[in-house]
Design a protein around this motif. Structure first.
Motif, PDB file in Angstrom:
ATOM      1  N   SER A   1       0.832  -1.205   0.000  1.00  0.00           N
ATOM      2  CA  SER A   1       0.000   0.000   0.000  1.00  0.00           C
ATOM      3  C   SER A   1       0.865   1.253   0.000  1.00  0.00           C
ATOM      4  O   SER A   1       0.506   2.263  -0.606  1.00  0.00           O
ATOM      5  N   GLU A   2       2.051   1.175   0.646  1.00  0.00           N
ATOM      6  CA  GLU A   2       2.952   2.329   0.617  1.00  0.00           C
ATOM      7  C   GLU A   2       3.440   2.616  -0.798  1.00  0.00           C
ATOM      8  O   GLU A   2       3.415   3.751  -1.271  1.00  0.00           O
ATOM      9  N   LEU A   3       3.879   1.542  -1.471  1.00  0.00           N
ATOM     10  CA  LEU A   3       4.432   1.736  -2.812  1.00  0.00           C
ATOM     11  C   LEU A   3       3.356   2.130  -3.811  1.00  0.00           C
ATOM     12  O   LEU A   3       3.635   2.800  -4.797  1.00  0.00           O
ATOM     13  N   ARG A   4       2.115   1.696  -3.514  1.00  0.00           N
ATOM     14  CA  ARG A   4       0.996   2.069  -4.378  1.00  0.00           C
ATOM     15  C   ARG A   4       0.855   3.586  -4.401  1.00  0.00           C
ATOM     16  O   ARG A   4       0.752   4.201  -5.465  1.00  0.00           O
ATOM     17  N   VAL A   5       0.902   4.166  -3.210  1.00  0.00           N
ATOM     18  CA  VAL A   5       0.783   5.617  -3.119  1.00  0.00           C
ATOM     19  C   VAL A   5       1.948   6.282  -3.841  1.00  0.00           C
ATOM     20  O   VAL A   5       1.778   7.258  -4.574  1.00  0.00           O
ATOM     21  N   GLU A   6       3.150   5.695  -3.665  1.00  0.00           N
ATOM     22  CA  GLU A   6       4.317   6.289  -4.300  1.00  0.00           C
ATOM     23  C   GLU A   6       4.239   6.220  -5.815  1.00  0.00           C
ATOM     24  O   GLU A   6       4.652   7.144  -6.508  1.00  0.00           O
ATOM     25  N   LEU A   7       3.695   5.107  -6.307  1.00  0.00           N
ATOM     26  CA  LEU A   7       3.547   4.965  -7.755  1.00  0.00           C
ATOM     27  C   LEU A   7       2.612   6.031  -8.293  1.00  0.00           C
ATOM     28  O   LEU A   7       2.851   6.615  -9.355  1.00  0.00           O
ATOM     29  N   LYS A   8       1.532   6.274  -7.545  1.00  0.00           N
ATOM     30  CA  LYS A   8       0.573   7.280  -7.989  1.00  0.00           C
ATOM     31  C   LYS A   8       1.247   8.659  -8.017  1.00  0.00           C
ATOM     32  O   LYS A   8       1.075   9.426  -8.962  1.00  0.00           O
ATOM     33  N   ARG A   9       2.022   8.928  -6.962  1.00  0.00           N
ATOM     34  CA  ARG A   9       2.737  10.206  -6.901  1.00  0.00           C
ATOM     35  C   ARG A   9       3.709  10.311  -8.074  1.00  0.00           C
ATOM     36  O   ARG A   9       3.821  11.346  -8.724  1.00  0.00           O
ATOM     37  N   LEU A  10       4.410   9.214  -8.340  1.00  0.00           N
ATOM     38  CA  LEU A  10       5.370   9.178  -9.443  1.00  0.00           C
ATOM     39  C   LEU A  10       4.679   9.496 -10.768  1.00  0.00           C
ATOM     40  O   LEU A  10       5.195  10.255 -11.589  1.00  0.00           O
ATOM     41  N   HIS A  11       3.492   8.921 -10.935  1.00  0.00           N
ATOM     42  CA  HIS A  11       2.764   9.153 -12.187  1.00  0.00           C
ATOM     43  C   HIS A  11       2.354  10.615 -12.306  1.00  0.00           C
ATOM     44  O   HIS A  11       2.461  11.214 -13.369  1.00  0.00           O
ATOM     45  N   ASN A  12       1.899  11.198 -11.203  1.00  0.00           N
ATOM     46  CA  ASN A  12       1.526  12.614 -11.221  1.00  0.00           C
ATOM     47  C   ASN A  12       2.721  13.477 -11.561  1.00  0.00           C
ATOM     48  O   ASN A  12       2.615  14.463 -12.283  1.00  0.00           O
TER      49      ASN A  12
ATOM     50  N   ILE B   1      -7.798  -3.796  -5.892  1.00  0.00           N
ATOM     51  CA  ILE B   1      -7.580  -2.560  -5.118  1.00  0.00           C
ATOM     52  C   ILE B   1      -6.546  -1.701  -5.834  1.00  0.00           C
ATOM     53  O   ILE B   1      -6.723  -0.493  -6.017  1.00  0.00           O
ATOM     54  N   GLU B   2      -5.419  -2.343  -6.248  1.00  0.00           N
ATOM     55  CA  GLU B   2      -4.403  -1.613  -7.005  1.00  0.00           C
ATOM     56  C   GLU B   2      -5.016  -0.990  -8.247  1.00  0.00           C
ATOM     57  O   GLU B   2      -4.748   0.163  -8.578  1.00  0.00           O
ATOM     58  N   ALA B   3      -5.844  -1.779  -8.934  1.00  0.00           N
ATOM     59  CA  ALA B   3      -6.426  -1.293 -10.180  1.00  0.00           C
ATOM     60  C   ALA B   3      -7.306  -0.075  -9.915  1.00  0.00           C
ATOM     61  O   ALA B   3      -7.184   0.958 -10.577  1.00  0.00           O
ATOM     62  N   LEU B   4      -8.168  -0.176  -8.917  1.00  0.00           N
ATOM     63  CA  LEU B   4      -9.114   0.915  -8.657  1.00  0.00           C
ATOM     64  C   LEU B   4      -8.399   2.161  -8.171  1.00  0.00           C
ATOM     65  O   LEU B   4      -8.756   3.279  -8.537  1.00  0.00           O
ATOM     66  N   THR B   5      -7.359   1.979  -7.335  1.00  0.00           N
ATOM     67  CA  THR B   5      -6.700   3.151  -6.764  1.00  0.00           C
ATOM     68  C   THR B   5      -5.786   3.842  -7.765  1.00  0.00           C
ATOM     69  O   THR B   5      -5.671   5.061  -7.750  1.00  0.00           O
ATOM     70  N   LEU B   6      -5.121   3.081  -8.628  1.00  0.00           N
ATOM     71  CA  LEU B   6      -4.093   3.667  -9.479  1.00  0.00           C
ATOM     72  C   LEU B   6      -4.612   4.161 -10.820  1.00  0.00           C
ATOM     73  O   LEU B   6      -4.119   5.139 -11.368  1.00  0.00           O
ATOM     74  N   ALA B   7      -5.601   3.478 -11.359  1.00  0.00           N
ATOM     75  CA  ALA B   7      -5.878   3.602 -12.782  1.00  0.00           C
ATOM     76  C   ALA B   7      -6.596   4.884 -13.145  1.00  0.00           C
ATOM     77  O   ALA B   7      -7.420   5.411 -12.381  1.00  0.00           O
ATOM     78  N   ASP B   8      -6.286   5.425 -14.337  1.00  0.00           N
ATOM     79  CA  ASP B   8      -7.178   6.365 -15.011  1.00  0.00           C
ATOM     80  C   ASP B   8      -8.266   5.576 -15.714  1.00  0.00           C
ATOM     81  O   ASP B   8      -9.426   5.939 -15.702  1.00  0.00           O
ATOM     82  N   ARG B   9      -7.827   4.506 -16.366  1.00  0.00           N
ATOM     83  CA  ARG B   9      -8.786   3.588 -16.972  1.00  0.00           C
ATOM     84  C   ARG B   9      -8.363   2.155 -16.661  1.00  0.00           C
ATOM     85  O   ARG B   9      -7.171   1.859 -16.578  1.00  0.00           O
ATOM     86  N   ILE B  10      -9.346   1.299 -16.517  1.00  0.00           N
ATOM     87  CA  ILE B  10      -9.058  -0.109 -16.259  1.00  0.00           C
ATOM     88  C   ILE B  10      -9.542  -0.916 -17.464  1.00  0.00           C
ATOM     89  O   ILE B  10     -10.639  -0.688 -17.970  1.00  0.00           O
ATOM     90  N   ALA B  11      -8.683  -1.846 -17.907  1.00  0.00           N
ATOM     91  CA  ALA B  11      -9.131  -2.798 -18.926  1.00  0.00           C
ATOM     92  C   ALA B  11      -9.234  -4.154 -18.247  1.00  0.00           C
ATOM     93  O   ALA B  11      -8.229  -4.710 -17.805  1.00  0.00           O
ATOM     94  N   ILE B  12     -10.464  -4.631 -18.122  1.00  0.00           N
ATOM     95  CA  ILE B  12     -10.648  -5.922 -17.463  1.00  0.00           C
ATOM     96  C   ILE B  12     -10.653  -7.001 -18.529  1.00  0.00           C
ATOM     97  O   ILE B  12     -11.389  -6.927 -19.507  1.00  0.00           O
ATOM     98  N   MET B  13      -9.768  -7.990 -18.348  1.00  0.00           N
ATOM     99  CA  MET B  13      -9.584  -9.005 -19.389  1.00  0.00           C
ATOM    100  C   MET B  13     -10.017 -10.367 -18.907  1.00  0.00           C
ATOM    101  O   MET B  13      -9.907 -10.698 -17.719  1.00  0.00           O
ATOM    102  N   ARG B  14     -10.520 -11.141 -19.847  1.00  0.00           N
ATOM    103  CA  ARG B  14     -10.770 -12.552 -19.574  1.00  0.00           C
ATOM    104  C   ARG B  14     -10.640 -13.318 -20.874  1.00  0.00           C
ATOM    105  O   ARG B  14     -11.191 -12.905 -21.896  1.00  0.00           O
ATOM    106  N   GLY B  15      -9.911 -14.426 -20.815  1.00  0.00           N
ATOM    107  CA  GLY B  15      -9.787 -15.325 -21.964  1.00  0.00           C
ATOM    108  C   GLY B  15      -9.284 -14.634 -23.212  1.00  0.00           C
ATOM    109  O   GLY B  15      -9.650 -14.993 -24.328  1.00  0.00           O
ATOM    110  N   GLY B  16      -8.417 -13.623 -23.060  1.00  0.00           N
ATOM    111  CA  GLY B  16      -7.828 -12.980 -24.223  1.00  0.00           C
ATOM    112  C   GLY B  16      -8.668 -11.840 -24.779  1.00  0.00           C
ATOM    113  O   GLY B  16      -8.280 -11.216 -25.755  1.00  0.00           O
ATOM    114  N   TYR B  17      -9.821 -11.570 -24.184  1.00  0.00           N
ATOM    115  CA  TYR B  17     -10.640 -10.447 -24.626  1.00  0.00           C
ATOM    116  C   TYR B  17     -10.682  -9.381 -23.553  1.00  0.00           C
ATOM    117  O   TYR B  17     -10.611  -9.696 -22.361  1.00  0.00           O
TER     118      TYR B  17
END
Lengths: 462, 360
Positions: free
Chosen positions: B172-183, B197-213
């Motif tokens: 969770s610490e590095l997650r925050v740092e990654l977000k700061r880094l991106h900003n 959780i990582e996806a929801l907290t970090l992303a501008d957009r999320i691509a949810i994948m299943r079975g190659g789609y």
């Protein structure tokens, strides 16, 4: 008081064993002769220390008399065990003493199958019995006495130790965790007897004039002087140096390149691996004979190329004294690189795939990735292979015997063959021992600094 | 068009006869933080490796910064990559790790030093520069690995589950740092994870994948509130959404199951809702407990299990064999075995067609 007594007990035990081993090595007889002692003074030495142990146990029992120790249950097992061991040693010694002078001879005449079978069984049984007697002599009266004192010591410990008192030195040695210690005894005996004992014995007799049999008639460094004056030995050393350096470098190089090639996710990897490892399944004798034929000018490679039309082609390493060692080297490499390749391949497989990906993203060319990243990561594998190759180099013998038998002339002799020939062929044990001692020294000169760097330096870093 | 940083067009990838990625299209904007999310084996890491050039594609094209890089070497694509296992070069110091790629590019010495200093400054690893990776903690190692991507001075960063090897606190610490880094850097970042959780907290957009789609490509709140199909609805959200099998009746105005019925007034449908078999998904926080029964609005439910989560309490209700969970403030107390009236917030619920599993 108790502590000092326990230390004295242990030192006496060690000294008793050391003096016993020393006498067994023949040092006793030598000392009797040299210093003009009466035999009992030497042979009584282990007994003296054993007696000292007994005194220690007695004093320990006196020292612990006032403590209200209760005999603990677990100790009865140790008491019974040590008592049985003492009794067994005594019985074995008694029997073996009685049979010691028996001369057993075997003679098989012409006889029916049944009779021959009976003879074989009888022969086997006799061997077993004589073996037992020899064993009995080792576990002699002195060992029986030591075990008996152990029994007494356990009795004393059980009677005088209070339950919350920490275990003393003697208890740790002869009562605690005894099963594991007994299990380790054969290994310790082998290590001490075979490696240390025989090495010392060999060095000892390399200073003597021993011929067919070992005899303690000292001649100082004569054997070594003679050794370094013998051109056959000098050639052997030179050959070993050439073979060693080339074999070390080429084995590592070829083994690693093959492993790297096999690691490219190719098809039929298992097949290739089996083919390349197959020579390792052959003995050096077979390898030597095969390559003797392949390199034979009459029907080997030279013949085939000449038959193709290149009439003047010459390739006969085994018949040319200048390059004969390289002919042996080819066979050695053919036999040995498969194993090196397999070890290297295992090492390569141990490298995280992400490392390769990271290097590719960083734009590092493949050869540089191998050289700068992968090979340093494979250091443990390299050390293992180095030890394997090095031990293979030092003991090279059968390959030479099968391929050239040291020829042409003496141009492909190696030290191991020199040792063997002098010890068992020329019936000159002293010379053979001197040569093997020099080989040992050479190995130690390499191993000790390496071990120091590998294990000694590590401690300071951590 | 100039806004697109990474563009994937009709990408196919087969391993032998196995199709891993099928006709995949994806446009990623400049400075966007895109997360590829999905269960293991969904092809998210494979897609990332294709973007990095570590896997050869079977068909389609990849453009990075307007250049067709489908067949370029990884080093020529203008990307930096961070791996799950850090993949640091163990026998080199941290400085050596950062410099190695640059030295290989034959960059001038002062340029290399400038870049290393900048990366070390951004990631606060100055005092680690002379240590070897073995002497670093997991979090420090991952920081160095990010630094190795940083010094390459590229437009696109690829992260392959970079936080999966760390423990929960560090993560969770590095997650925050990654977000700061991106900003701070405003680079395009493509991030693979299986952790929502990582996806929801970090992303501008999320691509949810299943079975190659790609199942859904949207910003985190849309993915959470308006999942496009049953899989996305079930995958996103913890505690998970309650799914109720039932039927739409009365011309699309009510949903009934096991003799119970709720009105669908207030539901924002994608199109017209027809009668037929459907699945109603309700998130636990959209289930409330009412004091009185209201026809068509509340359900009679028996409280089964109580799970205190600290700030909230998760209640598991049983409505004639259908499990519905509710998230309530932990100050309120409830008794298991008792019957309560559940109110479902239909405006925030999701309705899926039972056959196609698509959102209605």
């Amino acid at each position: 008081m108790k502590k000092e007594l326990e230390s004295l007990f242990i030192y006496s035990l060690v000294l008793a064993l050391v003096s016993k081993i020393a006498i067994g090595l023949g040092l006793g007889k030598w000392a009797i002769k040299k210093f003009d002692l009466t035999p009992w003074m030497i042979e009584g030495l282990p007994w003296l220390f054993i007696a000292l142990m007994a005194v220690c146990v007695y004093l320990l029992s006196r020292a612990g008399m006032n403590s209200k120790g209760t005999a603990q249950k677990g100790y009865s097992g140790y008491i019974i065990g040590w008592a049985i061991a003492a009794l067994l040693c005594f019985v074995l010694w008694d029997f073996s003493d009685a049979f010691a002078d028996l001369d057993i001879e075997f003679e098989f005449g012409e006889s029916s199958l049944l009779l021959r079978f009976a003879n074989y069984v009888g022969h086997g049984l006799l061997l077993l019995v004589t073996g037992l007697f020899a064993f009995g002599n080792i576990l002699g009266l002195q060992t029986a006495a030591i075990f008996a004192i152990f029994t007494a010591a356990v009795v004393v410990i059980a009677q005088t130790r209070e339950e919350d008192e920490p275990a003393g030195k003697i208890e740790k040695i002869i009562a605690q965790n005894i099963v594991a210690k007994i299990a380790a005894v054969p290994m310790i005996m082998t290590a001490l007897g075979v490696f240390v004992g025989c090495t010392i014995w060999t060095i000892f007799y390399s200073f003597t004039k021993s011929g067919l049999l070992p005899k303690a008639n000292f001649v100082g460094l004569d054997q070594y002087e003679r050794l370094w004056d013998t051109s056959r030995w000098i050639i052997s050393i030179k050959n070993l140096a050439i073979y060693g350096v080339c074999s070390m470098i080429l084995s590592l190089l070829i083994g690693f390149i093959l492993a790297a090639l096999l690691d490219q996710k190719i098809r039929f990897e298992n097949t290739f691996r089996t083919i390349l490892l197959y020579p390792f399944a052959l003995s050096f004798i077979v390898t030597g004979l095969v390559w003797q034929w392949i390199l034979n000018p009459e029907f080997g490679i030279q013949k085939i190329v000449r038959d193709l039309g290149f009439e003047s082609f010459t390739f006969d390493p085994l018949y040319n004294p200048d390059i004969v060692i390289f002919g042996i080297l080819i066979a050695g490499l053919w036999q040995g690189t498969g194993l090196i390749m397999c070890l290297m391949l295992a090492g390569l497989r141990g490298i995280d795939e992400d490392i390769w990906k990271a290097a590719r993203v960083d734009g590092i060319p493949m050869w540089k990735t191998y050289l700068k990243i992968v090979i340093p990561m494979m250091r443990p594998v390299f050390i293992t292979t180095l030890v394997l190759i090095a031990s293979g180099i030092v003991r090279v013998y059968d390959l030479v015997v099968a391929q050239t038998n040291g020829g042409p002339g003496i141009s492909s002799e190696v030290p191991a063959k020199y040792v063997y020939d002098y010890m068992f062929g020329a019936q000159n044990l002293g010379q053979g021992f001197a040569a093997s001692t020099v080989m040992l020294l050479a190995v130690l000169v390499i191993i000790i600094p390496w071990a120091y760097l590998e294990f000694g330096g590590r401690r300071q870093n951590d | 068009m100039s806004d697109v940083s990474v563009s994937v067009k009709n990408l196919d990838l087969n391993f032998g006869s196995v199709e891993v990625l099928k006709d995949l299209n994806l446009d990623i904007h400049h400075g966007e933080f895109l997360v590829l999310l999905g269960p293991s084996g969904c092809g998210k890491s494979t897609l990332l490796n294709c973007l990095a050039g570590l896997l050869d594609v079977s068909g389609g094209q990849i453009h990075i910064s307007g250049k067709n890089v489908t067949w370029s070497e990884p080093k020529d694509r203008g990307i930096g990559m961070v791996f799950q296992s850090y993949a640091l070069y163990p026998q080199m110091t941290v400085r050596g790790n950062l410099e190695f790629g640059l030295k290989n590019q034959k960059l001038p010495k002062d340029e290399i030093e400038k870049r290393v200093a900048r990366a070390a400054d951004i990631l606060q690893i100055q005092e680690l520069l002379n240590r070897k990776p073995a002497a670093l903690s997991g979090g420090q190692r991952q920081r160095v690995a990010i630094g190795r991507a940083l010094v390459r001075d590229v437009d696109v960063f690829l992260f392959d589950e970079p936080l999966s090897n760390l423990d929960a606190k560090l993560r969770s610490e590095l997650r925050v740092e990654l977000k700061r880094l991106h900003n701070q850097l405003a680079n395009t970042m493509i991030y693979v994870t299986h952790d929502q959780i990582e996806a929801l907290t970090l992303a501008d957009r999320i691509a949810i994948m299943r079975g190659g789609y790609i199942q859904q490509l949207a910003d985190p709140m849309t993915v959470y509130n308006k999942p496009s199909n049953l899989f996305v609805a079930g995958f996103i959200g913890s505690p998970a959404m309650s799914m109720i099998d039932g039927e739409i009746q009365n011309g699309g105005t009510s949903f009934s199951f096991k003799g119970h019925s709720v009105t669908l007034s207030g539901y924002e449908a994608n199109g017209e809702v027809h009668d037929g078999k459907a699945i109603l998904g309700v998130r636990p926080e959209h289930v409330s407990i009412e004091s009185t029964a209201q026809a068509g609005k509340t359900l009679e439910a028996t409280l089964d299990i109580i799970e205190p989560l600290g700030s909230n309490t998760l209640l598991w209700f049983n409505v004639d064999g259908v499990i519905i969970s509710a998230l309530v403030p932990s100050e309120l107390s409830y008794k298991s075995g008792q019957t309560y009236h559940l109110g479902l917030d239909i405006s925030k619920a999701s309705l899926f067609d039972a056959a196609s599993e698509q959102r209605l």
